[in-house]
Write a protein that holds these residues in place. Structure first.
Motif, PDB file in Angstrom:
ATOM      1  N   PHE A   1       1.003   7.864  13.662  1.00  0.00           N
ATOM      2  CA  PHE A   1      -0.362   7.927  14.184  1.00  0.00           C
ATOM      3  C   PHE A   1      -1.370   7.877  13.034  1.00  0.00           C
ATOM      4  CE2 PHE A   1       2.207   9.850  17.502  1.00  0.00           C
ATOM      5  CZ  PHE A   1       1.694   9.273  18.649  1.00  0.00           C
ATOM      6  N   ARG A   2      -1.109   8.646  11.970  1.00  0.00           N
ATOM      7  CA  ARG A   2      -1.996   8.613  10.798  1.00  0.00           C
ATOM      8  C   ARG A   2      -2.013   7.222  10.177  1.00  0.00           C
ATOM      9  NH1 ARG A   2      -0.005  14.075   9.997  1.00  0.00           N
ATOM     10  NH2 ARG A   2       1.799  13.235   8.888  1.00  0.00           N
ATOM     11  N   ARG A   3      -0.854   6.597  10.152  1.00  0.00           N
ATOM     12  CA  ARG A   3      -0.766   5.251   9.578  1.00  0.00           C
ATOM     13  C   ARG A   3      -1.598   4.254  10.377  1.00  0.00           C
ATOM     14  NH1 ARG A   3       4.951   1.938   9.504  1.00  0.00           N
ATOM     15  NH2 ARG A   3       4.073  -0.167   9.302  1.00  0.00           N
ATOM     16  N   PHE A   4      -1.554   4.371  11.703  1.00  0.00           N
ATOM     17  CA  PHE A   4      -2.338   3.466  12.542  1.00  0.00           C
ATOM     18  C   PHE A   4      -3.827   3.731  12.406  1.00  0.00           C
ATOM     19  CE2 PHE A   4      -4.054   2.555  16.941  1.00  0.00           C
ATOM     20  CZ  PHE A   4      -4.120   1.178  16.756  1.00  0.00           C
ATOM     21  N   PHE A   5      -4.226   5.000  12.420  1.00  0.00           N
ATOM     22  CA  PHE A   5      -5.643   5.351  12.304  1.00  0.00           C
ATOM     23  C   PHE A   5      -6.234   4.930  10.962  1.00  0.00           C
ATOM     24  CE2 PHE A   5      -4.683   9.114  15.316  1.00  0.00           C
ATOM     25  CZ  PHE A   5      -4.731   8.258  16.405  1.00  0.00           C
ATOM     26  N   ASN A   6      -5.414   4.937   9.922  1.00  0.00           N
ATOM     27  CA  ASN A   6      -5.901   4.595   8.580  1.00  0.00           C
ATOM     28  C   ASN A   6      -5.762   3.111   8.246  1.00  0.00           C
ATOM     29  OD1 ASN A   6      -6.571   7.273   7.972  1.00  0.00           O
ATOM     30  ND2 ASN A   6      -4.476   7.740   7.299  1.00  0.00           N
ATOM     31  N   SER A   7      -5.154   2.333   9.142  1.00  0.00           N
ATOM     32  CA  SER A   7      -4.967   0.911   8.868  1.00  0.00           C
ATOM     33  C   SER A   7      -6.303   0.175   8.958  1.00  0.00           C
ATOM     34  CB  SER A   7      -3.966   0.293   9.837  1.00  0.00           C
ATOM     35  OG  SER A   7      -4.484   0.270  11.158  1.00  0.00           O
ATOM     36  N   TYR A   8      -6.431  -0.881   8.182  1.00  0.00           N
ATOM     37  CA  TYR A   8      -7.677  -1.646   8.171  1.00  0.00           C
ATOM     38  C   TYR A   8      -7.914  -2.378   9.478  1.00  0.00           C
ATOM     39  CZ  TYR A   8      -5.010  -5.976   7.574  1.00  0.00           C
ATOM     40  OH  TYR A   8      -4.170  -7.037   7.769  1.00  0.00           O
ATOM     41  N   GLN A   9      -6.858  -2.542  10.302  1.00  0.00           N
ATOM     42  CA  GLN A   9      -6.982  -3.257  11.573  1.00  0.00           C
ATOM     43  C   GLN A   9      -7.395  -2.356  12.730  1.00  0.00           C
ATOM     44  OE1 GLN A   9      -2.880  -4.743  11.480  1.00  0.00           O
ATOM     45  NE2 GLN A   9      -3.699  -6.826  11.425  1.00  0.00           N
ATOM     46  N   PHE A  10      -7.391  -1.037  12.520  1.00  0.00           N
ATOM     47  CA  PHE A  10      -7.580  -0.093  13.623  1.00  0.00           C
ATOM     48  C   PHE A  10      -8.871  -0.340  14.390  1.00  0.00           C
ATOM     49  CE2 PHE A  10      -9.353   4.008  15.079  1.00  0.00           C
ATOM     50  CZ  PHE A  10      -8.417   4.316  16.046  1.00  0.00           C
ATOM     51  N   TRP A  11      -9.996  -0.310  13.705  1.00  0.00           N
ATOM     52  CA  TRP A  11     -11.279  -0.446  14.396  1.00  0.00           C
ATOM     53  C   TRP A  11     -11.474  -1.835  14.976  1.00  0.00           C
ATOM     54  CZ3 TRP A  11     -13.332   3.628  16.116  1.00  0.00           C
ATOM     55  CH2 TRP A  11     -13.266   4.830  15.413  1.00  0.00           C
ATOM     56  N   ASP A  12     -10.948  -2.859  14.303  1.00  0.00           N
ATOM     57  CA  ASP A  12     -11.060  -4.220  14.838  1.00  0.00           C
ATOM     58  C   ASP A  12     -10.300  -4.341  16.157  1.00  0.00           C
ATOM     59  OD1 ASP A  12     -12.639  -5.103  12.772  1.00  0.00           O
ATOM     60  OD2 ASP A  12     -10.963  -5.831  11.574  1.00  0.00           O
ATOM     61  N   GLN A  13      -9.101  -3.757  16.207  1.00  0.00           N
ATOM     62  CA  GLN A  13      -8.308  -3.829  17.433  1.00  0.00           C
ATOM     63  C   GLN A  13      -8.928  -3.018  18.565  1.00  0.00           C
ATOM     64  OE1 GLN A  13      -4.336  -2.667  16.365  1.00  0.00           O
ATOM     65  NE2 GLN A  13      -4.129  -4.303  14.865  1.00  0.00           N
ATOM     66  N   ILE A  14      -9.454  -1.850  18.229  1.00  0.00           N
ATOM     67  CA  ILE A  14     -10.129  -1.032  19.239  1.00  0.00           C
ATOM     68  C   ILE A  14     -11.342  -1.782  19.789  1.00  0.00           C
ATOM     69  CG2 ILE A  14     -11.453   1.072  19.637  1.00  0.00           C
ATOM     70  CD1 ILE A  14      -8.515   1.615  19.443  1.00  0.00           C
ATOM     71  N   LYS A  15     -12.129  -2.357  18.888  1.00  0.00           N
ATOM     72  CA  LYS A  15     -13.336  -3.088  19.300  1.00  0.00           C
ATOM     73  C   LYS A  15     -12.972  -4.297  20.156  1.00  0.00           C
ATOM     74  CE  LYS A  15     -15.309  -5.813  16.405  1.00  0.00           C
ATOM     75  NZ  LYS A  15     -16.010  -6.337  15.207  1.00  0.00           N
ATOM     76  N   ASN A  16     -11.960  -5.058  19.735  1.00  0.00           N
ATOM     77  CA  ASN A  16     -11.552  -6.239  20.497  1.00  0.00           C
ATOM     78  C   ASN A  16     -11.030  -5.855  21.877  1.00  0.00           C
ATOM     79  OD1 ASN A  16     -12.211  -7.876  18.339  1.00  0.00           O
ATOM     80  ND2 ASN A  16     -10.113  -8.059  17.596  1.00  0.00           N
ATOM     81  N   THR A  17     -10.219  -4.797  21.931  1.00  0.00           N
ATOM     82  CA  THR A  17      -9.637  -4.370  23.204  1.00  0.00           C
ATOM     83  C   THR A  17     -10.710  -3.886  24.169  1.00  0.00           C
ATOM     84  OG1 THR A  17      -7.601  -3.702  22.052  1.00  0.00           O
ATOM     85  CG2 THR A  17      -7.934  -2.855  24.281  1.00  0.00           C
ATOM     86  N   ILE A  18     -11.604  -3.032  23.689  1.00  0.00           N
ATOM     87  CA  ILE A  18     -12.641  -2.472  24.558  1.00  0.00           C
ATOM     88  C   ILE A  18     -13.630  -3.545  25.004  1.00  0.00           C
ATOM     89  CG2 ILE A  18     -14.608  -0.880  24.659  1.00  0.00           C
ATOM     90  CD1 ILE A  18     -13.034   1.019  22.896  1.00  0.00           C
ATOM     91  N   SER A  19     -14.074  -4.380  24.071  1.00  0.00           N
ATOM     92  CA  SER A  19     -15.052  -5.414  24.428  1.00  0.00           C
ATOM     93  C   SER A  19     -14.472  -6.392  25.441  1.00  0.00           C
ATOM     94  CB  SER A  19     -15.512  -6.161  23.176  1.00  0.00           C
ATOM     95  OG  SER A  19     -14.425  -6.810  22.536  1.00  0.00           O
ATOM     96  N   LEU A  20     -13.207  -6.781  25.264  1.00  0.00           N
ATOM     97  CA  LEU A  20     -12.578  -7.702  26.203  1.00  0.00           C
ATOM     98  C   LEU A  20     -12.385  -7.036  27.564  1.00  0.00           C
ATOM     99  CD1 LEU A  20     -11.377 -10.543  26.463  1.00  0.00           C
ATOM    100  CD2 LEU A  20      -9.170  -9.603  25.758  1.00  0.00           C
ATOM    101  N   SER A  21     -11.987  -5.758  27.570  1.00  0.00           N
ATOM    102  CA  SER A  21     -11.773  -5.034  28.831  1.00  0.00           C
ATOM    103  C   SER A  21     -13.073  -4.856  29.599  1.00  0.00           C
ATOM    104  CB  SER A  21     -11.144  -3.670  28.545  1.00  0.00           C
ATOM    105  OG  SER A  21      -9.869  -3.799  27.977  1.00  0.00           O
ATOM    106  N   VAL A  22     -14.130  -4.445  28.885  1.00  0.00           N
ATOM    107  CA  VAL A  22     -15.420  -4.223  29.540  1.00  0.00           C
ATOM    108  C   VAL A  22     -15.982  -5.535  30.084  1.00  0.00           C
ATOM    109  CG1 VAL A  22     -17.815  -3.521  29.152  1.00  0.00           C
ATOM    110  CG2 VAL A  22     -15.953  -2.167  28.184  1.00  0.00           C
ATOM    111  N   TYR A  23     -15.885  -6.593  29.287  1.00  0.00           N
ATOM    112  CA  TYR A  23     -16.352  -7.915  29.714  1.00  0.00           C
ATOM    113  C   TYR A  23     -15.617  -8.351  30.981  1.00  0.00           C
ATOM    114  CZ  TYR A  23     -17.641 -12.879  29.162  1.00  0.00           C
ATOM    115  OH  TYR A  23     -18.122 -14.159  29.358  1.00  0.00           O
TER     116      TYR A  23
END
Length: 303
Positions: free
Chosen positions: A62-84
């Motif tokens: 979990f710490r590894r995922f939260f600290n990865s450089y892709q974390f926020w990009d994936q969260i943003k992509n997932t949420i924006s696509l879901s909301v859209y």
């Protein structure tokens, strides 16, 4: 006495419980029994050692995922696509059901329903294949029309800006008709005398929709909205992966495709299980929160 009363009820209606039994067994076997695999999210999982024998690593993944450089990009992509997708795919079936309910000719209504339902039965692979053919920069009909009108060829599947639009609008085309079924069923249960009385009072079709149809199906709409918001983080994995290219990766890499890559392709089972568990926990929190909010402001809720 209460226990005896419950047993007596079961004995009296044992046929109904027997009918329920196969579905209950399937639910337990395929939904609850596999839950022990959640332990993989906290382990350095090994096939040879199994879930019970693998080395325990705690919250490391979990710490590894939260600290990865892709974390926020994936969260943003997932949420924006879901909301859209939610903004477009949730209200359109309601509108479609209300429109179909106004048709008086039964044959016309059935024909339109069949045409609208048909895309739902096209597999995701076939749908994406159709999109590749139609949107091809060299031979696709869409680009041919654009060029004929004096425009320039558009590389739809290579442009990150087009990914979310292609994903969502293809979902609208494929799923709107089928999603309207539940609302059409709810509308069919409305007492016709309500409409007859409204017509006698001079109400227009639009007024009857606002004052009779919509209030009657509002509980169904609320339940569907709660389920949709509780499933917000679950974007269709297959279509996102099939539409994904190296050029649109900035927008198309979502949590589900990332889990597939690190889990299946790279064999990092513990890490991918941790990412998947994080996604599931967010969905549960959303479901409970939305249900509680709705429960406070209306009489309709899941529990």
């Amino acid at each position: 006495m209460n226990n005896m009363s419950a047993i007596q009820k079961i004995k009296k209606n044992y046929q109904l419980y027997l009918l329920l039994l196969p579905g209950f067994i399937l639910l337990i076997v395929f939904k609850y029994v596999p839950m022990y695999g959640v332990l993989m999210a906290f382990q350095d999982y090994s096939f040879t050692k199994g879930v019970l024998g693998s080395h325990w690593v705690g919250l490391e993944y979990f710490r590894r995922f939260f600290n990865s450089y892709q974390f926020w990009d994936q969260i943003k992509n997932t949420i924006s696509l879901s909301v859209y997708q939610l903004i477009l795919t949730f209200p359109l079936p309601i509108v479609l059901a209300l429109m179909l309910n106004q048709l008086t000719k039964e044959r016309t209504k059935k024909f339109i329903q069949t045409v609208l339902y048909a895309p739902y039965f096209i597999s995701t692979v076939v749908l994406v294949g159709m999109m590749y053919v139609v949107l091809s920069p060299s031979s696709g009909i869409v680009n041919k029309i654009i060029v004929a009108l004096g425009g320039k060829t558009v590389f739809f599947l290579a442009d990150p800006g087009w990914f979310s639009h292609l994903y969502v609008f293809s979902s609208v085309w494929q799923g709107t008709g089928w999603a309207a079924v539940i609302y059409i069923a709810a509308l069919s249960s409305i007492d016709p005398q309500l409409h007859e009385a409204a017509i006698m009072d001079g109400a227009s079709k639009f007024k009857r929709i606002l004052c009779i149809d919509l209030p009657s199906i509002l509980p169904v709409i609320v339940i569907q909205l709660i389920l949709a918001l509780g499933n917000l983080m679950n974007v269709g994995f297959e279509k996102a992966l099939l539409l994904q290219t190296n050029l649109n990766l900035d927008k198309s890499e979502i949590i589900q495709t990332y889990v597939y890559k690190v889990g299946v392709l790279q064999g990092q089972y513990g890490y991918s299980a941790a990412v998947g568990l994080f996604n599931a926990v967010i969905n549960v929190i959303l479901l409970i929160t939305v249900n509680q909010i709705v429960k406070r402001h209306s009489e309709t809720s899941l529990w």
